[in-house]
Design a protein around this motif. Sequence first.
Motif, PDB file in Angstrom:
ATOM      1  N   ALA A 173       7.336 -26.913 -33.797  1.00  0.00           N
ATOM      2  CA  ALA A 173       7.464 -25.557 -33.256  1.00  0.00           C
ATOM      3  C   ALA A 173       6.089 -25.010 -32.857  1.00  0.00           C
ATOM      4  N   THR A 174       5.079 -25.315 -33.665  1.00  0.00           N
ATOM      5  CA  THR A 174       3.717 -24.874 -33.346  1.00  0.00           C
ATOM      6  C   THR A 174       3.230 -25.542 -32.072  1.00  0.00           C
ATOM      7  N   PHE A 175       3.485 -26.847 -31.942  1.00  0.00           N
ATOM      8  CA  PHE A 175       3.083 -27.544 -30.716  1.00  0.00           C
ATOM      9  C   PHE A 175       3.788 -26.935 -29.504  1.00  0.00           C
ATOM     10  N   GLY A 176       5.077 -26.622 -29.664  1.00  0.00           N
ATOM     11  CA  GLY A 176       5.822 -26.046 -28.556  1.00  0.00           C
ATOM     12  C   GLY A 176       5.234 -24.724 -28.103  1.00  0.00           C
ATOM     13  N   LEU A 177       4.852 -23.896 -29.067  1.00  0.00           N
ATOM     14  CA  LEU A 177       4.238 -22.606 -28.743  1.00  0.00           C
ATOM     15  C   LEU A 177       2.919 -22.803 -28.003  1.00  0.00           C
ATOM     16  N   ILE A 178       2.059 -23.636 -28.568  1.00  0.00           N
ATOM     17  CA  ILE A 178       0.727 -23.814 -27.983  1.00  0.00           C
ATOM     18  C   ILE A 178       0.802 -24.559 -26.657  1.00  0.00           C
ATOM     19  N   ASN A 179       1.639 -25.591 -26.592  1.00  0.00           N
ATOM     20  CA  ASN A 179       1.710 -26.408 -25.381  1.00  0.00           C
ATOM     21  C   ASN A 179       2.388 -25.695 -24.222  1.00  0.00           C
ATOM     22  N   SER A 180       3.023 -24.546 -24.488  1.00  0.00           N
ATOM     23  CA  SER A 180       3.612 -23.773 -23.394  1.00  0.00           C
ATOM     24  C   SER A 180       2.541 -23.094 -22.562  1.00  0.00           C
ATOM     25  N   THR A 181       1.325 -23.042 -23.056  1.00  0.00           N
ATOM     26  CA  THR A 181       0.242 -22.325 -22.389  1.00  0.00           C
ATOM     27  C   THR A 181       0.017 -22.764 -20.949  1.00  0.00           C
ATOM     28  N   PRO A 182       0.002 -24.088 -20.647  1.00  0.00           N
ATOM     29  CA  PRO A 182      -0.237 -24.468 -19.249  1.00  0.00           C
ATOM     30  C   PRO A 182       0.811 -23.938 -18.281  1.00  0.00           C
TER      31      PRO A 182
END
Length: 217
Positions: A173-182
Amino acid sequence: MTDLGPDTRKQAHDGRPANRRSRAKADRRRELLRAAARLIAQRGFPGVRLEDIGAAVGISGPAVYRHFPNKDALLVELLTDISERLLAGGEEVVARAADPVTALEELVDFHLDFALTEPDLIRVQDRDLHSLPDEARHRVRQTQRRYVEIWVEVLRRIDPGQDATRARIAAHATFGLINSTPYSAASPSAEGGADGDPTRAVLRRMALAALPPGVVR
């Protein structure tokens, strides 16, 4: 027989011209990889030709084949590199952290920095992993799982009562949040790089707030 002269003899002996050629080839290879990441992020893997990548760095299509035998090999290198860099960085963060809470905070910072400075690679990894040949995709998946398990171990050290499945869900879930940035923000912003980008501060606060209670200090 012509005397090469001391300088030329020394260069021939210590391999300086060859070293310069090797460095130039390595620099060109890095240029091609950066251009490939940018173009694939924009168009998707099927929409990019090796000739497009060569043109982006000012070389002819056939010259690209001196570095990569085909487009698949280029994608393999891109996605193998990102997974290995994340794994190595995560291992380094945990090795130097004084305690698990610090380790988790620094893992969040590390992943944020990566996503904000490598948005093209994040997009390619997210969208085009399925385009890898089977063996390469399996290898990348294994490396990715090892990176996830670094987070799982840290989360369970903070909260020993948390089972591995829940910790894994929290990490993803953390990766999903952060990786949505691009997909939602330019990065880093002109306001002072990653540290001056309000996107980073918001994502950091949200990521830490979503993780085990007591992590945000």
